[in-house]
Design a protein around this motif. Structure first.
Motif, PDB file in Angstrom:
ATOM      1  N   GLY A  41       0.828  -1.198   0.000  1.00 52.08           N
ATOM      2  CA  GLY A  41       0.000   0.000   0.000  1.00 52.08           C
ATOM      3  C   GLY A  41       0.866   1.252   0.000  1.00 52.08           C
ATOM      4  O   GLY A  41       1.996   1.246   0.490  1.00 52.08           O
ATOM      5  N   ILE A  42       0.313   2.332  -0.552  1.00 53.90           N
ATOM      6  CA  ILE A  42       1.052   3.586  -0.626  1.00 53.90           C
ATOM      7  C   ILE A  42       0.085   4.750  -0.423  1.00 53.90           C
ATOM      8  O   ILE A  42      -1.070   4.681  -0.837  1.00 53.90           O
ATOM      9  N   GLU A  43       0.571   5.780   0.238  1.00 54.26           N
ATOM     10  CA  GLU A  43      -0.161   7.033   0.372  1.00 54.26           C
ATOM     11  C   GLU A  43       0.772   8.160  -0.026  1.00 54.26           C
ATOM     12  O   GLU A  43       1.974   8.104   0.232  1.00 54.26           O
ATOM     13  N   TRP A  44       0.197   9.203  -0.610  1.00 52.16           N
ATOM     14  CA  TRP A  44       0.944  10.359  -1.082  1.00 52.16           C
ATOM     15  C   TRP A  44       0.578  11.574  -0.246  1.00 52.16           C
ATOM     16  O   TRP A  44      -0.582  11.786   0.068  1.00 52.16           O
ATOM     17  N   PHE A  45       1.574  12.380   0.102  1.00 47.91           N
ATOM     18  CA  PHE A  45       1.364  13.593   0.888  1.00 47.91           C
ATOM     19  C   PHE A  45       2.118  14.739   0.232  1.00 47.91           C
ATOM     20  O   PHE A  45       3.159  14.537  -0.386  1.00 47.91           O
ATOM     21  N   SER A  46       1.612  15.948   0.419  1.00 43.50           N
ATOM     22  CA  SER A  46       2.278  17.105  -0.173  1.00 43.50           C
ATOM     23  C   SER A  46       3.386  17.605   0.743  1.00 43.50           C
ATOM     24  O   SER A  46       3.328  17.452   1.961  1.00 43.50           O
ATOM     25  N   GLU A  47       4.374  18.223   0.124  1.00 39.95           N
ATOM     26  CA  GLU A  47       5.473  18.826   0.887  1.00 39.95           C
ATOM     27  C   GLU A  47       4.929  19.903   1.819  1.00 39.95           C
ATOM     28  O   GLU A  47       5.339  19.997   2.979  1.00 39.95           O
ATOM     29  N   GLY A  48       3.985  20.698   1.333  1.00 41.73           N
ATOM     30  CA  GLY A  48       3.398  21.753   2.155  1.00 41.73           C
ATOM     31  C   GLY A  48       2.701  21.207   3.382  1.00 41.73           C
ATOM     32  O   GLY A  48       2.836  21.751   4.486  1.00 41.73           O
ATOM     33  N   ASP A  49       1.946  20.111   3.216  1.00 40.45           N
ATOM     34  CA  ASP A  49       1.277  19.502   4.368  1.00 40.45           C
ATOM     35  C   ASP A  49       2.275  18.971   5.383  1.00 40.45           C
ATOM     36  O   ASP A  49       2.076  19.088   6.594  1.00 40.45           O
ATOM     37  N   SER A  50       3.374  18.387   4.894  1.00 35.59           N
ATOM     38  CA  SER A  50       4.362  17.845   5.835  1.00 35.59           C
ATOM     39  C   SER A  50       5.037  18.969   6.616  1.00 35.59           C
ATOM     40  O   SER A  50       5.236  18.864   7.817  1.00 35.59           O
ATOM     41  N   LYS A  51       5.391  20.049   5.941  1.00 39.59           N
ATOM     42  CA  LYS A  51       6.030  21.187   6.619  1.00 39.59           C
ATOM     43  C   LYS A  51       5.057  21.840   7.606  1.00 39.59           C
ATOM     44  O   LYS A  51       5.435  22.211   8.711  1.00 39.59           O
ATOM     45  N   ASN A  52       3.791  21.976   7.183  1.00 41.31           N
ATOM     46  CA  ASN A  52       2.792  22.573   8.046  1.00 41.31           C
ATOM     47  C   ASN A  52       2.605  21.743   9.315  1.00 41.31           C
ATOM     48  O   ASN A  52       2.519  22.293  10.415  1.00 41.31           O
ATOM     49  N   HIS A  53       2.560  20.429   9.173  1.00 42.17           N
ATOM     50  CA  HIS A  53       2.374  19.570  10.331  1.00 42.17           C
ATOM     51  C   HIS A  53       3.619  19.564  11.225  1.00 42.17           C
ATOM     52  O   HIS A  53       3.523  19.563  12.444  1.00 42.17           O
ATOM     53  N   LEU A  54       4.755  19.570  10.617  1.00 40.80           N
ATOM     54  CA  LEU A  54       6.020  19.519  11.360  1.00 40.80           C
ATOM     55  C   LEU A  54       6.366  20.856  12.017  1.00 40.80           C
ATOM     56  O   LEU A  54       6.803  20.896  13.167  1.00 40.80           O
ATOM     57  N   LEU A  55       6.155  21.956  11.284  1.00 39.55           N
ATOM     58  CA  LEU A  55       6.635  23.262  11.741  1.00 39.55           C
ATOM     59  C   LEU A  55       5.552  24.323  11.928  1.00 39.55           C
ATOM     60  O   LEU A  55       5.853  25.442  12.353  1.00 39.55           O
ATOM     61  N   GLY A  56       4.318  23.991  11.563  1.00 35.04           N
ATOM     62  CA  GLY A  56       3.243  24.958  11.702  1.00 35.04           C
ATOM     63  C   GLY A  56       3.197  25.989  10.585  1.00 35.04           C
ATOM     64  O   GLY A  56       2.526  27.010  10.712  1.00 35.04           O
ATOM     65  N   LYS A  57       3.919  25.745   9.502  1.00 33.35           N
ATOM     66  CA  LYS A  57       3.878  26.633   8.337  1.00 33.35           C
ATOM     67  C   LYS A  57       4.136  25.807   7.088  1.00 33.35           C
ATOM     68  O   LYS A  57       4.818  24.787   7.137  1.00 33.35           O
ATOM     69  N   ARG A  58       3.577  26.258   5.976  1.00 36.91           N
ATOM     70  CA  ARG A  58       3.639  25.477   4.733  1.00 36.91           C
ATOM     71  C   ARG A  58       4.968  25.571   4.003  1.00 36.91           C
ATOM     72  O   ARG A  58       5.286  24.750   3.173  1.00 36.91           O
ATOM     73  N   SER A  59       5.748  26.566   4.304  1.00 36.27           N
ATOM     74  CA  SER A  59       7.069  26.649   3.685  1.00 36.27           C
ATOM     75  C   SER A  59       8.098  26.802   4.799  1.00 36.27           C
ATOM     76  O   SER A  59       7.845  27.468   5.801  1.00 36.27           O
ATOM     77  N   ALA A  60       9.222  26.156   4.614  1.00 41.67           N
ATOM     78  CA  ALA A  60      10.284  26.188   5.615  1.00 41.67           C
ATOM     79  C   ALA A  60      11.600  25.909   4.914  1.00 41.67           C
ATOM     80  O   ALA A  60      11.643  25.278   3.860  1.00 41.67           O
ATOM     81  N   SER A  61      12.667  26.373   5.515  1.00 45.32           N
ATOM     82  CA  SER A  61      13.983  26.110   4.937  1.00 45.32           C
ATOM     83  C   SER A  61      14.368  24.656   5.201  1.00 45.32           C
ATOM     84  O   SER A  61      13.818  23.989   6.081  1.00 45.32           O
ATOM     85  N   LYS A  62      15.330  24.183   4.434  1.00 44.49           N
ATOM     86  CA  LYS A  62      15.843  22.822   4.653  1.00 44.49           C
ATOM     87  C   LYS A  62      16.426  22.708   6.058  1.00 44.49           C
ATOM     88  O   LYS A  62      16.263  21.694   6.735  1.00 44.49           O
ATOM     89  N   GLY A  63      17.096  23.762   6.521  1.00 41.22           N
ATOM     90  CA  GLY A  63      17.677  23.757   7.864  1.00 41.22           C
ATOM     91  C   GLY A  63      16.622  23.631   8.945  1.00 41.22           C
ATOM     92  O   GLY A  63      16.819  22.900   9.927  1.00 41.22           O
ATOM     93  N   GLU A  64      15.503  24.329   8.796  1.00 44.23           N
ATOM     94  CA  GLU A  64      14.414  24.229   9.774  1.00 44.23           C
ATOM     95  C   GLU A  64      13.836  22.816   9.793  1.00 44.23           C
ATOM     96  O   GLU A  64      13.539  22.276  10.866  1.00 44.23           O
ATOM     97  N   THR A  65      13.685  22.232   8.620  1.00 39.16           N
ATOM     98  CA  THR A  65      13.148  20.868   8.535  1.00 39.16           C
ATOM     99  C   THR A  65      14.099  19.880   9.206  1.00 39.16           C
ATOM    100  O   THR A  65      13.668  19.035  10.002  1.00 39.16           O
ATOM    101  N   ILE A  66      15.387  19.992   8.923  1.00 35.67           N
ATOM    102  CA  ILE A  66      16.371  19.091   9.530  1.00 35.67           C
ATOM    103  C   ILE A  66      16.347  19.234  11.050  1.00 35.67           C
ATOM    104  O   ILE A  66      16.352  18.238  11.788  1.00 35.67           O
ATOM    105  N   ALA A  67      16.311  20.461  11.562  1.00 37.50           N
ATOM    106  CA  ALA A  67      16.300  20.692  13.013  1.00 37.50           C
ATOM    107  C   ALA A  67      15.066  20.080  13.667  1.00 37.50           C
ATOM    108  O   ALA A  67      15.155  19.456  14.731  1.00 37.50           O
TER     109      ALA A  67
END
Length: 178
Positions: free
Chosen positions: A110-136
């Motif tokens: 099975g596979i599910e697809w998610f958007s980059e914006g949704d992942s950043k929003n869930h992880l950081l509370g915003k739809r766009s983030a730097s690579k450094g913010e994501t890594i941290a």
């Protein structure tokens, strides 16, 4: 071997023809992670661009299939590639999306697809983030086997950020974690 719901390893993907990020997780444990880097060789080896792209897809497939077998992956979550600045980039996006879906279909995973914006929003509370913010943020939430190459860490962090949103939004991932 038949795949069943008792398998709990999940393969998280950040698809790219150049730097394809992947991570295998069980719950919040990162079992393995990495990045498959491929480069064009069409002019050097005097082959057509399309043949060279398929060679690159095959290199990525070999690594993904090895990890799926090694960790008995039960499910795949992937970023859905998006946007492009050129026709060449659009071709690459189509290739990697089809490649990932093809592996899932062929191996009956099975596979599910998610958007980059949704992942950043869930992880950081915003739809766009730097690579450094994501890594941290990923570093804070998961024990990740980081490496020295920046592009590898970025690809790993992006794949785990897709898993992170799936952990909280996907009923299948929630079920596999129980």
């Amino acid at each position: 071997m038949e795949r069943g719901i008792h398998k709990k390893s999940v393969l998280a993907l950040d698809p790219s023809l150049t730097a394809f990020g992947w991570a295998v997780l069980q719950g919040t444990t990162v079992l393995d992670a990495g990045c498959v880097k491929t480069e064009t060789s069409g002019k050097k080896s005097r082959i057509r661009k399309t043949d060279d792209r398929m060679r690159r897809v095959s290199e990525i497939n070999a690594v993904l299939c090895e990890k799926i077998r090694m960790y008995d992956v039960a499910y795949i979550v992937s970023e859905l590639p998006h946007g492009s600045q050129s026709a060449v980039a659009a071709i690459a996006i189509g290739l990697v999306a089809g490649q990932v879906q093809g592996i899932a279909d062929a191996l009956e995973i099975g596979i599910e697809w998610f958007s980059e914006g949704d992942s950043k929003n869930h992880l950081l509370g915003k739809r766009s983030a730097s690579k450094g913010e994501t890594i941290a943020a990923i570093d804070k939430a998961y024990n990740v086997p980081w490496v020295s190459a920046k592009y590898v860490n970025e690809a790993i962090a992006d794949s785990i950020s897709i898993y992170h949103v799936a952990r909280h939004m996907s009923p299948t991932i929630k079920f596999l974690m129980t």
